[in-house]
Design a protein around this motif. Structure first.
Motif, PDB file in Angstrom:
ATOM      1  N   ARG A 184      17.475  -2.001 -17.231  1.00  0.00           N
ATOM      2  CA  ARG A 184      16.702  -1.522 -18.056  1.00  0.00           C
ATOM      3  C   ARG A 184      17.361  -0.121 -17.715  1.00  0.00           C
ATOM      4  O   ARG A 184      16.502   0.493 -16.926  1.00  0.00           O
ATOM      5  N   THR A 195      23.438   2.648 -24.575  1.00  0.00           N
ATOM      6  CA  THR A 195      22.699   2.189 -24.703  1.00  0.00           C
ATOM      7  C   THR A 195      21.153   3.298 -23.888  1.00  0.00           C
ATOM      8  O   THR A 195      21.188   3.533 -23.379  1.00  0.00           O
ATOM      9  N   SER A 199      16.915  -1.770 -24.156  1.00  0.00           N
ATOM     10  CA  SER A 199      17.861  -3.285 -24.324  1.00  0.00           C
ATOM     11  C   SER A 199      19.051  -3.433 -23.322  1.00  0.00           C
ATOM     12  O   SER A 199      18.625  -2.208 -22.044  1.00  0.00           O
ATOM     13  N   VAL A 201      20.570  -4.625 -20.057  1.00  0.00           N
ATOM     14  CA  VAL A 201      21.957  -4.128 -19.276  1.00  0.00           C
ATOM     15  C   VAL A 201      22.211  -5.571 -18.149  1.00  0.00           C
ATOM     16  O   VAL A 201      21.337  -4.717 -16.961  1.00  0.00           O
ATOM     17  N   GLU A 202      22.735  -5.739 -17.829  1.00  0.00           N
ATOM     18  CA  GLU A 202      23.512  -6.515 -17.167  1.00  0.00           C
ATOM     19  C   GLU A 202      24.484  -5.845 -16.234  1.00  0.00           C
ATOM     20  O   GLU A 202      24.290  -6.346 -14.976  1.00  0.00           O
ATOM     21  N   ARG A 218      27.485  -3.901 -19.792  1.00  0.00           N
ATOM     22  CA  ARG A 218      27.778  -5.225 -20.483  1.00  0.00           C
ATOM     23  C   ARG A 218      26.506  -5.572 -20.641  1.00  0.00           C
ATOM     24  O   ARG A 218      25.084  -5.151 -19.794  1.00  0.00           O
ATOM     25  N   ARG A 219      25.848  -5.844 -22.142  1.00  0.00           N
ATOM     26  CA  ARG A 219      24.463  -6.085 -22.079  1.00  0.00           C
ATOM     27  C   ARG A 219      24.733  -7.355 -23.011  1.00  0.00           C
ATOM     28  O   ARG A 219      25.306  -8.061 -22.037  1.00  0.00           O
ATOM     29  N   ARG A 220      24.139  -7.836 -23.482  1.00  0.00           N
ATOM     30  CA  ARG A 220      23.726  -9.905 -23.683  1.00  0.00           C
ATOM     31  C   ARG A 220      25.168 -10.193 -23.974  1.00  0.00           C
ATOM     32  O   ARG A 220      26.024  -9.689 -24.601  1.00  0.00           O
ATOM     33  N   ASP A 223      26.897  -9.571 -27.327  1.00  0.00           N
ATOM     34  CA  ASP A 223      26.761  -8.355 -28.402  1.00  0.00           C
ATOM     35  C   ASP A 223      28.056  -8.082 -27.437  1.00  0.00           C
ATOM     36  O   ASP A 223      28.594  -6.733 -27.959  1.00  0.00           O
TER      37      ASP A 223
END
Length: 288
Positions: A184, A195, A199, A201-202, A218-220, A223
């Motif tokens: 997060r 972000t 949300s 976050v990877e 890079r999120r999901r 997305d």
């Protein structure tokens, strides 16, 4: 042709232990090609810092791995000497520990690298500098890949053998179970929110280039990544770690990185001469 200025050669202690023969070869090449070479064998970062601060007009040359190079760049930045000092490096260390230096265009062979110090040209590189004085030459990743410290043998990774595996197991059992999703983090680029903490976050990656910071969040997977270019990037979150070049740092609650265009002056091999096809006379400058 010998370089017209004297050199201060800083030999990292880890390089002396890892590959003393390459260190000796590099010293011999530098001593033969430059007058008045001064060799410093510091036992640690404090002695290296003192030697750099007293270098006078000598051009510093680092013999060591990526970490030794990063320390020298950081020290020169802290004393505001980057703008007035071209830095050279002879990479000596295990293959994985000199990868960053290789990406900057410096030969990984000790003889070629030492000759580059004597005969090379100056090239400028962008830097990222954070609010604690940390320096990034290549790229930065938040969070570091799981297990990366162990694979790279960095400080904090378990030692080999049964005792190391036992300690690793104890740390794993004591570590709280990770929550669902990724980290997060709140990411702002020049004040623009990319972000927020709500949300997952990877990965966040920062790379200097073109005078700015290339930011990728890079999120999901569904997305898609969020991209931006900015001068200043601020990341905050609950005790996150990050990997900048060869070093894993943290945990921290917040960190700000700022792009510094063309801040590093590094010696790289001379440009290759143009290839002239057979039978074509070389071009000569027009008469004035």
């Amino acid at each position: 042709m010998p370089v017209p200025h004297p050199l201060l050669v800083l030999v990292d202690p880890l390089a002396r232990r890892t590959d003393g023969e390459s260190v000796r070869i590099a010293r011999d090449v530098l001593a033969a090609g430059s007058p008045g070479v001064k060799v410093c064998l510091p036992d640690g970062p404090e002695e290296a810092a003192r030697a750099l601060a007293r270098r006078g007009r000598r051009r510093p040359v680092v013999i060591g791995d990526d970490r030794a190079l990063l320390r020298a760049v950081r020290l020169l930045h802290l004393e505001r000497g980057l703008a007035h000092c071209a830095l050279s490096v002879v990479p000596v260390g295990r293959p994985g520990s000199v990868a960053l230096t290789g990406t900057l265009g410096v030969p990984l062979d000790a003889v070629r690298a030492a000759r580059t110090v004597l005969e090379g040209r100056e090239r400028r590189f962008d830097l990222l500098i954070d609010d604690s004085g940390g320096v990034v030459l290549g790229d930065l990743r938040i969070p570091p890949l799981h297990g990366e410290r162990e694979r790279r043998g960095e400080p904090g990774g378990p030692s080999r053998g049964p005792l190391g595996r036992c300690r690793s197991l104890v740390r794993t059992l004591a570590r709280p179970a990770p929550g669902p999703g990724a980290a997060r983090l709140r990411v702002e680029a020049d004040g623009v929110l990319l972000t927020d903490l709500d949300s997952p976050v990877e990965r966040v990656s920062l790379t200097p280039g073109g005078g700015l910071v290339d930011v990728v969040v890079r999120r999901r997977p569904e997305d898609g990544p969020v991209r931006a270019r900015a001068r200043t990037v601020t990341v905050s979150g609950p005790h996150f770690r990050y990997r900048a070049d060869a070093v894993v740092s943290g945990p921290v609650l917040t960190r700000t990185w700022t792009a510094h265009p063309s801040a590093l002056r590094l010696t790289v091999p001379p440009a290759d001469p143009p290839v002239v096809p057979p039978g074509v006379p070389p071009q000569r400058p027009s008469p004035a």
